[in-house]
Design a protein around this motif. Structure first.
Motif, short mmCIF file in Angstrom:
data_model
loop_
_atom_site.label_atom_id
_atom_site.label_comp_id
_atom_site.label_asym_id
_atom_site.label_seq_id
_atom_site.Cartn_x
_atom_site.Cartn_y
_atom_site.Cartn_z
N LEU A 79 0.84 -1.21 0.00
CA LEU A 79 0.00 0.00 0.00
C LEU A 79 0.87 1.25 0.00
CD1 LEU A 79 -2.79 1.35 0.24
CD2 LEU A 79 -2.57 1.11 2.75
N PHE A 80 1.92 1.25 0.80
CA PHE A 80 2.85 2.38 0.82
C PHE A 80 3.44 2.62 -0.57
CE2 PHE A 80 7.45 3.26 0.87
CZ PHE A 80 7.43 4.61 1.23
N GLY A 81 3.92 1.55 -1.21
CA GLY A 81 4.53 1.69 -2.53
C GLY A 81 3.54 2.22 -3.56
N ALA A 82 2.33 1.66 -3.57
CA ALA A 82 1.33 2.09 -4.55
C ALA A 82 0.93 3.55 -4.32
CB ALA A 82 0.10 1.18 -4.44
N ALA A 83 0.68 3.92 -3.07
CA ALA A 83 0.26 5.29 -2.77
C ALA A 83 1.38 6.30 -3.04
CB ALA A 83 -0.20 5.39 -1.32
N THR A 84 2.63 5.90 -2.81
CA THR A 84 3.76 6.78 -3.11
C THR A 84 3.85 7.04 -4.60
OG1 THR A 84 5.00 6.05 -1.16
CG2 THR A 84 6.27 7.03 -2.95
N ALA A 85 3.64 5.99 -5.40
CA ALA A 85 3.66 6.16 -6.86
C ALA A 85 2.53 7.08 -7.31
CB ALA A 85 3.55 4.80 -7.54
N VAL A 86 1.33 6.87 -6.76
CA VAL A 86 0.19 7.73 -7.10
C VAL A 86 0.46 9.17 -6.66
CG1 VAL A 86 -2.24 8.20 -6.58
CG2 VAL A 86 -1.50 5.85 -7.05
N ASP A 87 1.03 9.31 -5.47
CA ASP A 87 1.35 10.63 -4.91
C ASP A 87 2.22 11.45 -5.86
OD1 ASP A 87 0.84 12.18 -2.57
OD2 ASP A 87 2.93 11.94 -1.96
N SER A 88 3.15 10.77 -6.52
CA SER A 88 4.06 11.47 -7.43
C SER A 88 3.35 12.04 -8.65
CB SER A 88 5.18 10.52 -7.89
OG SER A 88 4.67 9.56 -8.81
N ARG A 89 2.18 11.47 -8.95
CA ARG A 89 1.40 11.94 -10.10
C ARG A 89 0.38 13.02 -9.71
NH1 ARG A 89 4.66 11.32 -13.57
NH2 ARG A 89 5.90 11.38 -11.68
N LEU A 90 0.35 13.38 -8.43
CA LEU A 90 -0.57 14.39 -7.92
C LEU A 90 0.21 15.50 -7.21
CD1 LEU A 90 -3.16 11.90 -6.36
CD2 LEU A 90 -3.46 13.19 -8.51
N PRO A 91 1.09 16.18 -7.92
CA PRO A 91 1.95 17.17 -7.28
C PRO A 91 1.20 18.43 -6.85
CG PRO A 91 2.22 17.30 -9.63
CD PRO A 91 1.32 16.11 -9.38
N LEU A 92 1.76 19.11 -5.87
CA LEU A 92 1.28 20.44 -5.51
C LEU A 92 1.58 21.39 -6.66
CD1 LEU A 92 2.66 20.65 -1.84
CD2 LEU A 92 0.35 19.98 -2.56
N SER A 93 0.78 22.42 -6.81
CA SER A 93 1.03 23.39 -7.88
C SER A 93 2.02 24.45 -7.45
CB SER A 93 -0.28 24.06 -8.30
OG SER A 93 -0.84 24.80 -7.22
N CYS A 94 2.15 24.63 -6.12
CA CYS A 94 3.05 25.63 -5.58
C CYS A 94 3.44 25.23 -4.16
CB CYS A 94 2.39 27.02 -5.59
SG CYS A 94 0.76 27.05 -4.78
N ALA A 95 4.30 26.02 -3.52
CA ALA A 95 4.83 25.67 -2.20
C ALA A 95 4.20 26.57 -1.13
CB ALA A 95 6.35 25.81 -2.20
N PRO A 96 3.17 26.10 -0.44
CA PRO A 96 2.45 26.97 0.50
C PRO A 96 3.25 27.45 1.70
CG PRO A 96 1.67 24.70 0.67
CD PRO A 96 2.54 24.78 -0.54
N THR A 97 4.22 26.68 2.17
CA THR A 97 4.99 27.15 3.34
C THR A 97 6.02 28.20 2.95
OG1 THR A 97 6.71 25.44 3.17
CG2 THR A 97 4.74 24.90 4.46
N ASP A 98 6.33 28.28 1.65
CA ASP A 98 7.36 29.22 1.18
C ASP A 98 6.76 30.43 0.48
OD1 ASP A 98 10.28 29.75 0.59
OD2 ASP A 98 9.51 29.64 -1.47
#
Length: 233
Positions: free
Chosen positions: A87-106
């Motif tokens: 599950l970790f591996g699959a979600a990490t791969a999916v996560d990489s395809r759903l990037p943030l558009s910008c950096a909110p903390t910066d």
């Protein structure tokens, strides 16, 4: 095979450490690790590719282990653990395809748009996939550490696993508290440091797991789920 896949996946999962020599401009103490892979970051493509590669490698290794683990009651902890790692591996791969558009903390403007709901839906989707990935990692770490100690498998995981899991849980509480503080407008509480500790110790645990599997393979002893490589049961 599982040991090699997990080992390489763990190494690639630490690609975020390149932020130090690369000088990304993001504050590692305050920023989300995910912000390194944001669409507006100069090295975003590199970090997204690294996450995708790491996720697929770990997923493949975990599925290979699951396929070779007997479906018997005394293998339950192994089945749960490898399921969590998958599950970790699959979600990490999916996560990489759903990037943030910008950096909110910066970027205050990005943070304002995010608070107003004016950022792409990938921000919410990314938060969900990241949470699923870390949940899978915690399940895998806890269950396979229990399996190693209960069934007498994988001495490195049995010895060092509990301490690594304890640090991971501490880092997770730190990260969740920091995220809540940031979303409430109370600062970041060193969010970046907590999250980097969190992902670092996932990689450390995966590395120790890979070492454990490799040693078992060399001895002809128990592999991923207690299967003996020499054919015995």
């Amino acid at each position: 095979m599982t040991a090699a896949l997990i080992a390489i996946g763990a190494l690639v999962y630490t690609a975020w450490l390149l932020e130090f020599p690369a000088a990304t401009g993001l504050d590692p103490v305050q920023s989300y690790v995910s912000e390194l892979a944001a669409e507006d970051q100069p090295l975003g493509g590199l970090f997204r590719t690294a996450d995708l590669t790491a996720g697929l490698l770990v997923l493949t290794g975990a599925l290979w282990a699951l396929a070779r683990t007997p479906r018997t009651p005394h293998r339950a902890w192994a089945l749960i653990g490898w399921g969590g790692v998958a599950l970790f591996g699959a979600a990490t791969a999916v996560d990489s395809r759903l990037p943030l558009s910008c950096a909110p903390t910066d970027d205050p403007a990005c943070a304002a748009r995010e608070a107003a709901g004016l950022v792409p839906a990938t921000h919410t989707a990314h938060a969900v996939s990241s949470s699923v990935a870390m949940t899978g990692a915690l399940i895998g770490m806890l269950a396979l550490t229990v399996a190693a100690r209960r069934y007498g498998w994988w001495p490195p995981i049995a010895r060092y696993g509990p301490a690594i899991v304890a640090v991971e849980l501490t880092a997770t509480v730190w990260t969740l508290s920091s995220v809540a503080a940031f979303e409430a407008g109370r600062g970041t509480w060193a969010l970046g440091a907590g999250q980097r500790l969190q992902v670092l110790f996932v990689a450390v645990w995966l590395g120790v797991l890979a070492l454990s599997l490799a040693r078992a393979a060399r001895r002809g002893g128990t592999d991923h789920g207690g299967i003996r490589l020499d054919g015995a049961r």
